[in-house]
Design an enzyme around this catalytic site. Structure first.
Site, mmCIF file in Angstrom:
data_model
loop_
_atom_site.group_PDB
_atom_site.id
_atom_site.type_symbol
_atom_site.label_atom_id
_atom_site.label_comp_id
_atom_site.label_asym_id
_atom_site.label_seq_id
_atom_site.Cartn_x
_atom_site.Cartn_y
_atom_site.Cartn_z
ATOM 1 N N CYS A 8 0.842 -1.211 0.000
ATOM 2 C CA CYS A 8 0.000 0.000 0.000
ATOM 3 C C CYS A 8 0.871 1.253 0.000
ATOM 4 C CB CYS A 8 -0.947 -0.006 1.199
ATOM 5 S SG CYS A 8 -2.354 -1.120 1.019
ATOM 6 N N ASP A 31 10.467 -6.915 -8.046
ATOM 7 C CA ASP A 31 10.708 -7.447 -6.703
ATOM 8 C C ASP A 31 12.092 -6.986 -6.232
ATOM 9 O OD1 ASP A 31 9.461 -10.136 -5.025
ATOM 10 O OD2 ASP A 31 11.496 -9.464 -4.540
ATOM 11 N N HIS A 47 -6.407 -3.121 -1.068
ATOM 12 C CA HIS A 47 -5.749 -3.992 -0.084
ATOM 13 C C HIS A 47 -6.650 -5.196 0.215
ATOM 14 C CE1 HIS A 47 -2.981 -5.078 3.170
ATOM 15 N NE2 HIS A 47 -4.086 -5.507 3.767
ATOM 16 N N ASN A 87 1.488 -16.679 -3.447
ATOM 17 C CA ASN A 87 1.429 -17.264 -2.112
ATOM 18 C C ASN A 87 0.197 -16.732 -1.407
ATOM 19 O OD1 ASN A 87 3.925 -18.726 -2.247
ATOM 20 N ND2 ASN A 87 4.988 -16.769 -2.105
ATOM 21 N N GLY A 93 3.900 -19.425 3.253
ATOM 22 C CA GLY A 93 5.060 -18.575 3.519
ATOM 23 C C GLY A 93 4.883 -17.158 3.013
ATOM 24 N N HIS A 100 -0.910 -10.473 -4.517
ATOM 25 C CA HIS A 100 0.020 -10.213 -5.630
ATOM 26 C C HIS A 100 0.363 -11.505 -6.339
ATOM 27 C CE1 HIS A 100 2.453 -10.988 -2.023
ATOM 28 N NE2 HIS A 100 3.376 -11.514 -2.817
HETATM 29 P P1 AMP Z 1 5.365 -13.219 -0.764
HETATM 30 O O1 AMP Z 1 6.184 -14.120 0.123
HETATM 31 O O2 AMP Z 1 4.679 -13.972 -1.864
HETATM 32 O O3 AMP Z 1 4.422 -12.365 0.067
HETATM 33 O O4 AMP Z 1 6.382 -12.274 -1.496
HETATM 34 C C1 AMP Z 1 6.625 -10.952 -1.130
HETATM 35 C C2 AMP Z 1 7.677 -10.413 -2.071
HETATM 36 O O5 AMP Z 1 7.732 -9.013 -1.918
HETATM 37 C C3 AMP Z 1 9.097 -10.959 -1.819
HETATM 38 O O6 AMP Z 1 9.560 -11.617 -3.005
HETATM 39 C C4 AMP Z 1 9.909 -9.704 -1.497
HETATM 40 O O7 AMP Z 1 11.217 -9.733 -2.058
HETATM 41 C C5 AMP Z 1 9.050 -8.598 -2.113
HETATM 42 N N1 AMP Z 1 9.172 -7.299 -1.486
HETATM 43 C C6 AMP Z 1 9.071 -7.008 -0.165
HETATM 44 N N2 AMP Z 1 9.212 -5.672 0.045
HETATM 45 C C7 AMP Z 1 9.411 -5.111 -1.184
HETATM 46 C C8 AMP Z 1 9.632 -3.782 -1.636
HETATM 47 N N3 AMP Z 1 9.673 -2.755 -0.786
HETATM 48 N N4 AMP Z 1 9.816 -3.584 -2.963
HETATM 49 C C9 AMP Z 1 9.784 -4.610 -3.829
HETATM 50 N N5 AMP Z 1 9.560 -5.887 -3.459
HETATM 51 C C10 AMP Z 1 9.382 -6.146 -2.161
HETATM 52 ZN ZN ZN Z 2 -1.761 -3.336 1.228
#
Ligand code: AMP
Ligand code: ZN
Length: 114
Positions: A8, A31, A47, A87, A93, A100
């Site tokens: 967000c 990412d 959200h 996920n 996890g 997303h």
């Molecule tokens: P998940 O485990 O599916 O929730 O994946 C979350 C993803 O968000 C991970 O691959 C992180 O590397 C990525 N992530 C977390 N914070 C950021 C950020 N500030 N900018 C870009 N990617 C992010």
């Molecule tokens: Zn959010």
């Protein structure tokens, strides 16, 4: 919007991200810890915690969300294929509880999972 949510904050432009696409419903950015040559995150502007919170009522926007993926992959150098991962919930996890899709590509992904 959730004030404590990283995604967000990116949507509000309160946190920096390399944004490659946005429209009124979705935002796509790189990412920060990529596990493939291409690793994008396709995120809803709303959200919603995860696919665990989706029902039949969501099929139209969810269809639009999925339908933009092939062009995103091609525009970002993955004409030969990609993988989508979402996920959902504690046993997956999931780190960021905001819906997303990971879009992975740019090399041979074989059977490696996220
Ligand atoms: P998940 O485990 O599916 O929730 O994946 C979350 C993803 O968000 C991970 O691959 C992180 O590397 C990525 N992530 C977390 N914070 C950021 C950020 N500030 N900018 C870009 N990617 C992010
Ligand atoms: Zn959010």
């Amino acid at each position: 919007m959730n004030d404590d949510c990283i995604f967000c904050k990116i949507i509000k432009k309160d946190l920096p991200a390399k944004i490659v696409f946005e429209d009124k419903e979705f935002i796509v950015f790189c990412d920060k810890n990529p596990i493939a040559k291409l690793h994008l995150l396709l995120v809803t502007r709303t959200h919603i915690e995860s696919l665990q919170n989706i029902s039949n009522n969501d099929s139209e926007w969810l269809g639009r969300m999925i339908s933009i993926i092939p062009k995103l992959a091609i525009d970002n150098g993955c004409k030969d294929g990609f993988r989508i991962v979402s996920n959902a919930g504690i046993n997956s996890g999931q780190e960021v509880p905001h819906l997303h899709f990971h879009i992975l590509g740019g090399r041979d992904l074989h059977r490696k999972m996220l």
